[in-house]
Enzyme design. Sequence first.
Site, PDB file in Angstrom:
ATOM      1  N   ASP A 182      10.577   1.782   2.533  1.00  0.00           N
ATOM      2  CA  ASP A 182      10.040   2.509   1.466  1.00  0.00           C
ATOM      3  C   ASP A 182      10.996   2.235   0.540  1.00  0.00           C
ATOM      4  OD1 ASP A 182       8.887   4.389  -0.197  1.00  0.00           O
ATOM      5  OD2 ASP A 182       7.592   4.588   1.351  1.00  0.00           O
ATOM      6  N   ASN A 341      -4.547   2.598  -2.546  1.00  0.00           N
ATOM      7  CA  ASN A 341      -5.060   3.712  -3.382  1.00  0.00           C
ATOM      8  C   ASN A 341      -5.729   3.032  -4.514  1.00  0.00           C
ATOM      9  OD1 ASN A 341      -3.543   5.538  -1.895  1.00  0.00           O
ATOM     10  ND2 ASN A 341      -2.099   5.784  -3.620  1.00  0.00           N
TER      11      ASN A 341
END
Length: 473
Positions: A182, A341
């Site tokens: 990440d 998303n």
Amino acid sequence: MVLNQQQNSDMIFDDSTSKVLNEVVITTIPEARNDDLPHSLDVTRGGAVEASSYGDNNIDGFLQRHGIGVRSIERVFVPTKVAQENSLGTTISAEYDEDEHQKGFSRSYKIVFESDIYVERLCDELKKSNAIEDASPNFLSEICKTPNDSLYTNQWGPKIIDSEEAWDIETGHDDVIIAIIDTGVDLTHQDLKSKLLPGYDFVNLVGSQYGWDHKYGPYTAIGDYRTRDNNPSDENGHGTHCAGVAAAVSNNQTGITGMCWAGKILPVRVMYKIQFTRYKDFYNGIGSSTDIAQGIKYAADQNADVISMSLGGPPFPPPAQQKAVKYAYDKGVCLIAANGNNGTSQASYPGAFDQTLAVGAVDHNKNRASFSQYGPNFGKFVMAPGVQIVSTYLNNQYVKMSGTSMATPHVAGLAALIISVAKRNKKTPSVEDVYSIIRDTATKQPGQTETFYGQGLVNAKAALEAAKKKFGS
């Protein structure tokens, strides 16, 4: 054939897909491998040495004929022998093993060009060379979250997946390792620091100085986005949030409770912070396919049990990531990845790889979040809490965020708990053992279809009961 970037071309890739300008990733045939080129952590040659030619007449000749100047060439992947050293900053160059040669890790190179080019057209031409197996742009992925910085003190996520009952069965084995691939992790956060392994920062967008090609337009890079080092500190907050959901220090009267109470967190920084030129208040986190691929292989070589990836990229598989994902899977690492998303059925990688377990997001009513991607591209995906999730953040803060990014570490933590049950019984579960337990114990409410909900909402209690039955005790 015009390769400089002055007019529209017939794209072999979706031109709306974000990618690093003026960079390509190639994999050569075995006979064209150049052992003299460095990998990114080859300190005997100064780290990422800026070689100006490849060293093969087929490849160099092609570039010269088209007047394309090369700024730098380096191998994409770090050899396993280097990744397993405790102190990467002082590691000398190590040779790739035979398996890494066969799988193409030693033959994958990132080429950065001196001027603007049509990356897609160049890749199309490069693949015609007898010396090259594959060529692709260096695609960009972005973190899969919708931020909300309001403080939130009530963790509803673990409750609706029966985590409290699950923790009566297992809270985590000390030896389990969850890699968070990440934006890095806040290394000093009170709810994380005691669980952190050293980790590494793989962010190195060399070609970014020439500009970026992103679906939202130009942006400004913020902070550390050029130099790889052994400091995977988070400048964005996203990775810190995901780490907390998966495995924050728990039952200590401080902060939040992570899904997996014990074990270790391996922070692997592959994404960095950006601000868009046209939308001054719009911050995000992005990273290149090559940096993400290096992070995946590194985590596998560091003996991670679970890799959590709250990020998503192009709707087709980046070759470097594909190699790394398969490598980790073959080593027995569970790869948990966000669906994405944009609220459509479009594929997003790494979530759409066959070797990953993809995760969509639900709200507190167990309904699919409107932003959560869905559909058959993600195989037998599952759902987890992903709306207004409270977790750790920069500077010892706790904030709430929404996204499939937040759903993913719930499942990564659950995978770690299942592996913990097996470890406690001296068993070694296969990746498919873990995936099957999570999928088979997930549930859907009436009217929730497989298209939108996959195998359903994960259930931690049922999963650990199944793990206990399968692995003994």
